[in-house]
Design a protein around this motif. Structure first.
Motif, PDB file in Angstrom:
ATOM      1  N   VAL A 196     -14.460  -6.727   1.629  1.00 14.73           N
ATOM      2  CA  VAL A 196     -15.508  -5.988   0.603  1.00 14.73           C
ATOM      3  C   VAL A 196     -16.339  -6.828   0.560  1.00 14.73           C
ATOM      4  CG1 VAL A 196     -13.930  -4.029   0.049  1.00 14.73           C
ATOM      5  CG2 VAL A 196     -14.133  -6.006  -1.435  1.00 14.73           C
ATOM      6  N   LEU A 225     -18.164  -8.105  -4.614  1.00 18.39           N
ATOM      7  CA  LEU A 225     -17.358  -6.864  -5.214  1.00 18.39           C
ATOM      8  C   LEU A 225     -15.844  -7.147  -5.391  1.00 18.39           C
ATOM      9  CD1 LEU A 225     -17.091  -3.883  -5.607  1.00 18.39           C
ATOM     10  CD2 LEU A 225     -17.073  -3.557  -3.096  1.00 18.39           C
ATOM     11  N   THR A 280     -15.812  -8.985  -8.751  1.00 17.38           N
ATOM     12  CA  THR A 280     -16.094  -7.777  -9.719  1.00 17.38           C
ATOM     13  C   THR A 280     -14.832  -7.079 -10.175  1.00 17.38           C
ATOM     14  OG1 THR A 280     -18.360  -7.994  -9.059  1.00 17.38           O
ATOM     15  CG2 THR A 280     -17.790  -5.870 -10.288  1.00 17.38           C
ATOM     16  N   LEU A 281     -14.167  -6.663  -9.080  1.00 15.40           N
ATOM     17  CA  LEU A 281     -12.906  -5.839  -9.383  1.00 15.40           C
ATOM     18  C   LEU A 281     -12.051  -6.618  -9.734  1.00 15.40           C
ATOM     19  CD1 LEU A 281     -12.741  -4.124  -5.683  1.00 15.40           C
ATOM     20  CD2 LEU A 281     -13.444  -2.884  -8.050  1.00 15.40           C
ATOM     21  N   THR A 287     -18.937  -0.269  -7.947  1.00 16.35           N
ATOM     22  CA  THR A 287     -17.865   0.005  -7.125  1.00 16.35           C
ATOM     23  C   THR A 287     -17.793   1.409  -6.635  1.00 16.35           C
ATOM     24  OG1 THR A 287     -16.043   0.222  -8.964  1.00 16.35           O
ATOM     25  CG2 THR A 287     -16.311  -1.815  -7.814  1.00 16.35           C
ATOM     26  N   ARG A 288     -18.891   2.353  -6.995  1.00 15.53           N
ATOM     27  CA  ARG A 288     -18.951   3.734  -6.708  1.00 15.53           C
ATOM     28  C   ARG A 288     -18.689   3.856  -5.265  1.00 15.53           C
ATOM     29  NH1 ARG A 288     -24.166   1.942  -6.852  1.00 15.53           N
ATOM     30  NH2 ARG A 288     -25.611   2.618  -5.181  1.00 15.53           N
ATOM     31  N   SER A 327     -16.580   3.144   2.119  1.00 19.49           N
ATOM     32  CA  SER A 327     -15.882   2.347   1.235  1.00 19.49           C
ATOM     33  C   SER A 327     -14.500   1.924   1.925  1.00 19.49           C
ATOM     34  CB  SER A 327     -15.541   2.840  -0.010  1.00 19.49           C
ATOM     35  OG  SER A 327     -16.861   3.073  -0.843  1.00 19.49           O
ATOM     36  N   TYR A 329     -11.187   1.432   0.817  1.00 20.96           N
ATOM     37  CA  TYR A 329     -10.384   1.443   0.012  1.00 20.96           C
ATOM     38  C   TYR A 329      -9.070   0.707  -0.036  1.00 20.96           C
ATOM     39  CZ  TYR A 329     -12.892   5.842  -0.775  1.00 20.96           C
ATOM     40  OH  TYR A 329     -13.972   6.701  -1.140  1.00 20.96           O
ATOM     41  N   ILE A 380     -10.701  -2.589  -1.720  1.00 22.25           N
ATOM     42  CA  ILE A 380     -10.787  -2.002  -3.315  1.00 22.25           C
ATOM     43  C   ILE A 380      -9.382  -2.269  -3.808  1.00 22.25           C
ATOM     44  CG2 ILE A 380     -11.431  -0.322  -5.085  1.00 22.25           C
ATOM     45  CD1 ILE A 380     -13.505   0.559  -3.051  1.00 22.25           C
ATOM     46  N   GLN A 404     -26.842  -3.260  -7.576  1.00 20.71           N
ATOM     47  CA  GLN A 404     -25.882  -3.989  -7.743  1.00 20.71           C
ATOM     48  C   GLN A 404     -26.285  -5.347  -8.776  1.00 20.71           C
ATOM     49  OE1 GLN A 404     -24.869  -4.803  -3.605  1.00 20.71           O
ATOM     50  NE2 GLN A 404     -23.082  -3.477  -3.937  1.00 20.71           N
TER      51      GLN A 404
END
Length: 299
Positions: free
Chosen positions: A110, A114, A117-118, A151-152, A157, A159, A162, A278
């Motif tokens: 990702v 991102l 950030t997660l 992260t919307r 995406s 997953y 994520i 972002q």
């Protein structure tokens, strides 16, 4: 522990502690900022080796380099560790290994900005769980909203990526609390060095398997080695020392600077550009972080 003495001899050290507290907080902030910048730069450099040895290979080399550096610096006296001291060290080794592998795999899926950030949700959860100030709670809520914006879900995406980023977040929360506990029970960098060595041992069979299947180039090894120094050894020591100077809550909120630095490192080193929305979300994170730091009471 009380040592006795007159009133005069007790009040003078108290003034020294207050002065040292102010200096200690400034030193702690400098250490945290340096740790974050080094961490994200190292992650970006390490990602350059993904096409050759993959995330697992990079993490293995990174763990070995970090273990060698920290063992040389910390020189842990392993035989003198008590059972109570070994428990957080073992837990930190497991958390450290899992955090790095999940984060680097997420970066490959990702992107660096991102993924980090997660991962930041880990220290954010520490801040939410331990804070009693309304200002900190408001700042954490603003940061959480910004993370949601970043992260919307979208049709494209990833997953799995994520989910791995969220796993890294859980590990980072444990890393903060365990590192602080180790800093209170073991001198210097002995606990961190021992944890890094154990984590490096875990990756010996993993790294050997990956590097045999995917023979590394000199450039890939150099990038992975640089990640070991910049993203493991330097932050490990800086975080340990910083957590002796600032509360875990303060550390957790301040670390919101990591997504910003990760986005910049991803853009400069990896060419991973972000949409303006972002960047706006990242600006919210920086603003909330700055407000929390500026309004924090003296220790």
């Amino acid at each position: 522990m009380e040592t006795g003495g007159s009133v005069e001899t007790r009040t003078e050290p108290r003034r020294d502690v207050r002065a040292g507290g102010a200096r200690g907080r400034l030193a702690g902030v400098a250490m945290m900022l340096g740790s974050a910048a080094s961490n994200q730069t190292g992650a970006a450099v390490g990602a350059l080796a993904f096409p050759v040895i993959g995330p697992a290979g990079v993490v293995a080399v990174r763990q070995w380099v970090a273990a060698a550096v920290l063992l040389a610096v910390g020189r842990p006296r392993l035989r003198s560790f008590t059972a109570a001291q070994w428990r957080p060290v073992l837990a930190l080794a497991a958390v450290f290994a899992t955090m790095n592998l999940s984060l680097y795999t997420a970066v490959g899926r990702v992107g660096l900005g991102l993924a980090v950030t997660l991962e930041f949700l880990g220290p954010l959860s520490v801040a939410l769980a331990s804070s009693r100030r309304r200002t900190d709670l408001a700042c954490a809520a603003a940061v959480a909203a910004a993370v949601v914006a970043l992260t919307r879900p979208r049709p494209t995406s990833d997953y799995l990526g994520i989910g791995l980023g969220l796993l890294a977040a859980c590990c980072w929360a444990g890393y903060i609390l365990l590192n602080r506990s180790i800093g209170r029970t073991l001198p210097g960098a002995e606990g961190s060095a021992a944890a890094a060595a154990l984590s490096g041992l875990v990756f010996v069979p993993i790294g050997a398997f990956v590097l045999v299947r995917h023979p590394p180039t000199a450039g890939a090894l150099a990038c992975a080695g640089a990640a070991g120094v910049l993203s493991s050894a330097v932050p490990f020591l800086a975080d340990l020392l910083a957590l002796r100077r600032v509360p875990a809550r303060f550390f957790g909120v301040f670390m919101s600077v990591n997504p910003v630095l990760a986005a910049v490192a991803g853009l400069v080193v990896l060419g991973q550009a972000l949409h303006w929305t972002q960047w706006l979300a990242i600006l919210v994170i920086v603003t909330a972080n700055s407000a929390s730091v500026l309004t924090a009471p003296a220790p």
